[in-house]
Design a protein around this motif. Structure first.
Motif, PDB file in Angstrom:
ATOM      1  N   LEU A   1       2.806  -0.015  15.514  1.00 48.43           N
ATOM      2  CA  LEU A   1       3.002   1.584  16.479  1.00 48.43           C
ATOM      3  C   LEU A   1       4.492   1.546  16.252  1.00 48.43           C
ATOM      4  O   LEU A   1       5.282   0.453  16.840  1.00 48.43           O
ATOM      5  N   HIS A   2       4.740   2.302  15.919  1.00 47.56           N
ATOM      6  CA  HIS A   2       6.081   2.755  15.902  1.00 47.56           C
ATOM      7  C   HIS A   2       6.419   4.609  17.676  1.00 47.56           C
ATOM      8  O   HIS A   2       5.484   5.225  16.871  1.00 47.56           O
ATOM      9  N   MET A   3       6.401   4.350  18.391  1.00 45.44           N
ATOM     10  CA  MET A   3       6.438   4.701  19.706  1.00 45.44           C
ATOM     11  C   MET A   3       6.802   6.294  19.943  1.00 45.44           C
ATOM     12  O   MET A   3       7.084   6.816  20.864  1.00 45.44           O
ATOM     13  N   GLY A   4       7.845   6.256  19.144  1.00 54.14           N
ATOM     14  CA  GLY A   4       8.947   7.298  18.651  1.00 54.14           C
ATOM     15  C   GLY A   4       9.599   7.679  20.492  1.00 54.14           C
ATOM     16  O   GLY A   4      10.264   6.065  21.002  1.00 54.14           O
ATOM     17  N   ASP A   5      10.111   8.650  20.824  1.00 57.49           N
ATOM     18  CA  ASP A   5      11.134   8.348  22.552  1.00 57.49           C
ATOM     19  C   ASP A   5       9.914   8.610  23.410  1.00 57.49           C
ATOM     20  O   ASP A   5       9.808   9.721  23.948  1.00 57.49           O
ATOM     21  N   LEU A   6       8.886   7.270  23.561  1.00 53.91           N
ATOM     22  CA  LEU A   6       8.012   7.732  25.029  1.00 53.91           C
ATOM     23  C   LEU A   6       8.473   7.924  25.634  1.00 53.91           C
ATOM     24  O   LEU A   6       9.626   7.056  25.810  1.00 53.91           O
TER      25      LEU A   6
ATOM     26  N   SER B   1       0.913  -1.381   0.342  1.00 50.09           N
ATOM     27  CA  SER B   1      -0.073   0.050  -0.074  1.00 50.09           C
ATOM     28  C   SER B   1       0.857   1.200   0.135  1.00 50.09           C
ATOM     29  O   SER B   1      -0.085   2.653  -0.039  1.00 50.09           O
ATOM     30  N   GLY B   2       1.845   1.757   0.329  1.00 51.02           N
ATOM     31  CA  GLY B   2       2.872   2.341   0.173  1.00 51.02           C
ATOM     32  C   GLY B   2       3.910   1.855   1.209  1.00 51.02           C
ATOM     33  O   GLY B   2       4.589   1.438   1.970  1.00 51.02           O
ATOM     34  N   SER B   3       4.791   2.858   1.407  1.00 47.95           N
ATOM     35  CA  SER B   3       5.586   3.372   1.907  1.00 47.95           C
ATOM     36  C   SER B   3       6.280   4.150   2.847  1.00 47.95           C
ATOM     37  O   SER B   3       6.079   5.504   2.806  1.00 47.95           O
ATOM     38  N   VAL B   4       6.126   4.241   4.383  1.00 44.13           N
ATOM     39  CA  VAL B   4       6.815   4.997   5.077  1.00 44.13           C
ATOM     40  C   VAL B   4       8.128   5.812   5.805  1.00 44.13           C
ATOM     41  O   VAL B   4       8.410   4.027   6.059  1.00 44.13           O
ATOM     42  N   VAL B   5       9.021   6.793   5.939  1.00 45.61           N
ATOM     43  CA  VAL B   5      10.065   6.294   6.973  1.00 45.61           C
ATOM     44  C   VAL B   5       9.966   7.193   8.150  1.00 45.61           C
ATOM     45  O   VAL B   5       8.575   7.746   8.390  1.00 45.61           O
ATOM     46  N   PHE B   6      10.346   6.680   9.019  1.00 48.72           N
ATOM     47  CA  PHE B   6       9.522   6.801  11.033  1.00 48.72           C
ATOM     48  C   PHE B   6      11.334   7.376  11.375  1.00 48.72           C
ATOM     49  O   PHE B   6      12.136   6.864  11.552  1.00 48.72           O
ATOM     50  N   ASP B   7      11.086   9.197  12.102  1.00 47.72           N
ATOM     51  CA  ASP B   7      12.363   9.135  12.570  1.00 47.72           C
ATOM     52  C   ASP B   7      13.441   9.141  12.361  1.00 47.72           C
ATOM     53  O   ASP B   7      14.655   8.537  12.979  1.00 47.72           O
TER      54      ASP B   7
ATOM     55  N   VAL C   1       2.658  -5.657  15.512  1.00 48.98           N
ATOM     56  CA  VAL C   1       4.553  -5.237  15.362  1.00 48.98           C
ATOM     57  C   VAL C   1       4.706  -3.801  16.433  1.00 48.98           C
ATOM     58  O   VAL C   1       4.037  -2.543  15.674  1.00 48.98           O
ATOM     59  N   LEU C   2       5.146  -3.839  17.741  1.00 54.82           N
ATOM     60  CA  LEU C   2       5.591  -2.774  18.146  1.00 54.82           C
ATOM     61  C   LEU C   2       7.153  -2.182  18.612  1.00 54.82           C
ATOM     62  O   LEU C   2       7.858  -2.933  18.022  1.00 54.82           O
ATOM     63  N   MET C   3       7.379  -0.852  17.851  1.00 61.03           N
ATOM     64  CA  MET C   3       8.516  -0.369  18.144  1.00 61.03           C
ATOM     65  C   MET C   3       8.735   0.436  19.158  1.00 61.03           C
ATOM     66  O   MET C   3       7.733   1.398  19.062  1.00 61.03           O
ATOM     67  N   ILE C   4       9.695   0.313  19.626  1.00 61.37           N
ATOM     68  CA  ILE C   4       9.363   0.630  21.751  1.00 61.37           C
ATOM     69  C   ILE C   4      11.122   0.879  21.679  1.00 61.37           C
ATOM     70  O   ILE C   4      11.779   0.478  21.923  1.00 61.37           O
TER      71      ILE C   4
ATOM     72  N   MET D   1       3.137   9.179  18.804  1.00 53.92           N
ATOM     73  CA  MET D   1       2.975   7.818  18.319  1.00 53.92           C
ATOM     74  C   MET D   1       2.272   7.574  17.162  1.00 53.92           C
ATOM     75  O   MET D   1       1.855   7.918  17.478  1.00 53.92           O
ATOM     76  N   THR D   2       2.712   6.682  16.375  1.00 52.00           N
ATOM     77  CA  THR D   2       2.533   6.209  15.653  1.00 52.00           C
ATOM     78  C   THR D   2       1.702   4.899  14.465  1.00 52.00           C
ATOM     79  O   THR D   2       2.761   4.268  14.506  1.00 52.00           O
ATOM     80  N   LEU D   3       0.515   4.868  14.560  1.00 56.79           N
ATOM     81  CA  LEU D   3      -0.082   3.683  14.065  1.00 56.79           C
ATOM     82  C   LEU D   3       0.134   3.415  12.289  1.00 56.79           C
ATOM     83  O   LEU D   3      -0.980   3.923  12.545  1.00 56.79           O
TER      84      LEU D   3
END
Length: 189
Positions: free
Chosen positions: A100-105, A17-23, A122-125, A89-91
């Motif tokens: 889910l990417h939690m960033g700097d929680l 469905s597409g691509s995204v880069v986190f942080d 999938v959780l990136m924490i 946070m981004t889901l």
């Protein structure tokens, strides 16, 4: 779906469905790391600190990703942002998976926040502590969110990362009951 770790808290998610880069991180902002050349449909940054906010480091494709993105406001610290500000946070829901990417929680999640997240596959924490939650806090959130796969991020290892944050070893030792992925290899499918 394919996830590629690009160092620190930066990931490239590629799906049908597409691509995204986190942080993506700015040059010189993370000791020992250089952001690779990245191209994606979108860039999402959890907050505006240089080690998480360098959207100009990603070449955009010009396409709009066709997946659902939900963002959740939270804090970068345990003092409601008084120390380090806001975090988001981004889901992303794509290919039937909820990532889910939690960033700097920087704090524990309330029952209401956990309920709002819903199912997490999938959780990136973050697990390194000091600027974020530490290994014990991360394990508590992992247990509460109950993801299928856990990917620790925002830690120090070998020749990269901040001296004040921990290596992932404590977190990994706490999570022997979980399917964990440590970023020694560059990508997972």
């Amino acid at each position: 779906m394919k996830l590629t770790w690009c160092g620190h808290s930066c990931f490239l998610l590629e799906s049908r469905s597409g691509s995204v880069v986190f942080d993506p991180y700015a040059p010189g902002s993370v000791p020992g790391l250089v952001l690779p050349t990245l191209r994606a449909d979108a860039v999402i940054c959890s907050h505006e600190h240089a080690d998480h906010f360098y959207p100009e480091g990603v070449e955009l494709s010009g396409r709009k990703p066709d997946f659902e993105i939900r963002r959740f406001d939270c804090w970068h610290d345990d003092a409601r942002g008084a120390k380090r500000g806001k975090n988001t946070m981004t889901l992303v829901e794509a290919d039937g998976l909820r990532v889910l990417h939690m960033g700097d929680l920087g704090h524990m999640l309330s029952p209401e926040q956990l309920a709002a997240l819903g199912r997490v596959d999938v959780l990136m924490i973050p697990v390194g502590g000091f600027y974020t939650i530490d290994a014990k806090g991360a394990k508590e959130i992992v247990d509460a969110a109950d993801p299928v796969v856990v990917i620790p991020m925002h830690y120090r290892s070998g020749s990269y990362g901040y001296d004040v944050i921990a290596e992932p070893d404590e977190f990994l030792s706490l999570c022997t009951d979980r399917r964990l992925i440590k970023q020694d290899g560059p990508s997972w499918e």
